[in-house]
Structures are given as C-alpha cells and as structure tokens.
Design a protein around this motif. Structure first.
Motif, PDB file in Angstrom:
ATOM      1  N   PHE A   1      12.489   4.993  -6.881  1.00 59.72           N
ATOM      2  CA  PHE A   1      11.218   4.267  -6.761  1.00 59.72           C
ATOM      3  C   PHE A   1      10.934   3.931  -5.300  1.00 59.72           C
ATOM      4  O   PHE A   1       9.825   4.166  -4.808  1.00 59.72           O
ATOM      5  N   SER A   2      11.934   3.395  -4.602  1.00 63.40           N
ATOM      6  CA  SER A   2      11.736   3.023  -3.198  1.00 63.40           C
ATOM      7  C   SER A   2      11.393   4.234  -2.338  1.00 63.40           C
ATOM      8  O   SER A   2      10.529   4.145  -1.455  1.00 63.40           O
ATOM      9  N   ARG A   3      12.056   5.376  -2.618  1.00 63.79           N
ATOM     10  CA  ARG A   3      11.752   6.589  -1.853  1.00 63.79           C
ATOM     11  C   ARG A   3      10.326   7.069  -2.115  1.00 63.79           C
ATOM     12  O   ARG A   3       9.599   7.429  -1.182  1.00 63.79           O
ATOM     13  N   VAL A   4       9.926   7.081  -3.385  1.00 64.24           N
ATOM     14  CA  VAL A   4       8.574   7.525  -3.727  1.00 64.24           C
ATOM     15  C   VAL A   4       7.551   6.569  -3.134  1.00 64.24           C
ATOM     16  O   VAL A   4       6.555   6.987  -2.536  1.00 64.24           O
ATOM     17  N   PHE A   5       7.788   5.281  -3.277  1.00 66.42           N
ATOM     18  CA  PHE A   5       6.877   4.267  -2.741  1.00 66.42           C
ATOM     19  C   PHE A   5       6.727   4.450  -1.232  1.00 66.42           C
ATOM     20  O   PHE A   5       5.605   4.465  -0.708  1.00 66.42           O
ATOM     21  N   SER A   6       7.851   4.577  -0.546  1.00 68.81           N
ATOM     22  CA  SER A   6       7.827   4.726   0.922  1.00 68.81           C
ATOM     23  C   SER A   6       7.063   5.968   1.355  1.00 68.81           C
ATOM     24  O   SER A   6       6.288   5.915   2.316  1.00 68.81           O
ATOM     25  N   SER A   7       7.280   7.070   0.647  1.00 66.33           N
ATOM     26  CA  SER A   7       6.589   8.304   1.041  1.00 66.33           C
ATOM     27  C   SER A   7       5.084   8.201   0.801  1.00 66.33           C
ATOM     28  O   SER A   7       4.300   8.745   1.561  1.00 66.33           O
ATOM     29  N   ARG A   8       4.675   7.491  -0.235  1.00 64.94           N
ATOM     30  CA  ARG A   8       3.245   7.366  -0.547  1.00 64.94           C
ATOM     31  C   ARG A   8       2.555   6.292   0.291  1.00 64.94           C
ATOM     32  O   ARG A   8       1.395   6.444   0.656  1.00 64.94           O
TER      33      ARG A   8
END
Length: 118
Positions: free
Chosen positions: A97-104
């Motif tokens: 979740f944190s990786r997806v959130f950060s990339s978006r």
C-alpha cells in the motif's frame, strides 16, 4: 463522463457504468476481474476491453485509484494508522500500500497525512 451521458441507451455502456459504481461501493473487498465481468454479464476479456474503452483505464487501475482516494480521505480525517488504513481500503499488505500510494501521490502516506494537516 460525457460519453456516458450521451449514450444512456447502450447496454454495454450501462454495464460498465454499473461496474464502476460497484467498484466504488465494494472497493475494500477482493475485486477480481472474473467477479466484475460476471457482475457486468460479460466474458472477462470483453469486460476488460469495454471497461478500458469506457473508463479510459483498466479495471485494476480504477480499483487502485478508488482505494487510494479513500485512503487519502482517511489519512486526512481519521486517527487510524497507515496499516489500518491500508486494510480498510482493501490492501492486504501495508508495505505494498505504501509503495503504491507513494508512486501515485509522490510521497508516502505518513508524509501525506502530515502535509494535508498543515
């Protein structure tokens, strides 16, 4: 959405609009393409083609965008920690979740929370 409004009579278009609404209402749940296609009364491959044509993105991208928007709301308005928010919006793995959130969003969820509360 102008295409949607101008083509109300198209049953395939209505099925995709209903599918988008279904995603928005069930985003915390597992939403496999098979389940969405069945909901739309289409084969999986036809559903994928039609969803992308109507929505401008894949169903998977739409689900992720919906979940991230809900997470942003929770980060701004709740005291839940990031792991709780991840699970609440349908991500089983808080790190993912944190990786997806950060990339978006261009920043991690904790930073977003701090930034949005200023």
């Amino acid at each position: 959405m102008s295409t949607v409004q101008s083509s109300n009579g198209d049953p395939m278009l209505r099925a995709i609009v209903r599918s988008k609404r279904f995603i928005e209402e069930h985003y915390p749940e597992p939403l496999e393409r098979e389940r969405l296609a069945e909901f739309a009364c289409m084969s999986e491959s036809y559903f994928s083609i039609m969803f992308k044509k109507v929505a401008g993105c894949t169903a998977s991208q739409y689900i992720t965008a919906t979940r991230i928007e809900k997470a942003k709301q929770l980060l701004r308005s709740s005291d839940m920690n990031v792991s709780e928010i991840a699970r609440e919006v349908g991500f089983q793995d808080p790190l993912y979740f944190s990786r997806v959130f950060s990339s978006r969003e261009g920043m991690p969820p904790r930073e977003y929370r701090a930034f949005s509360s200023e």
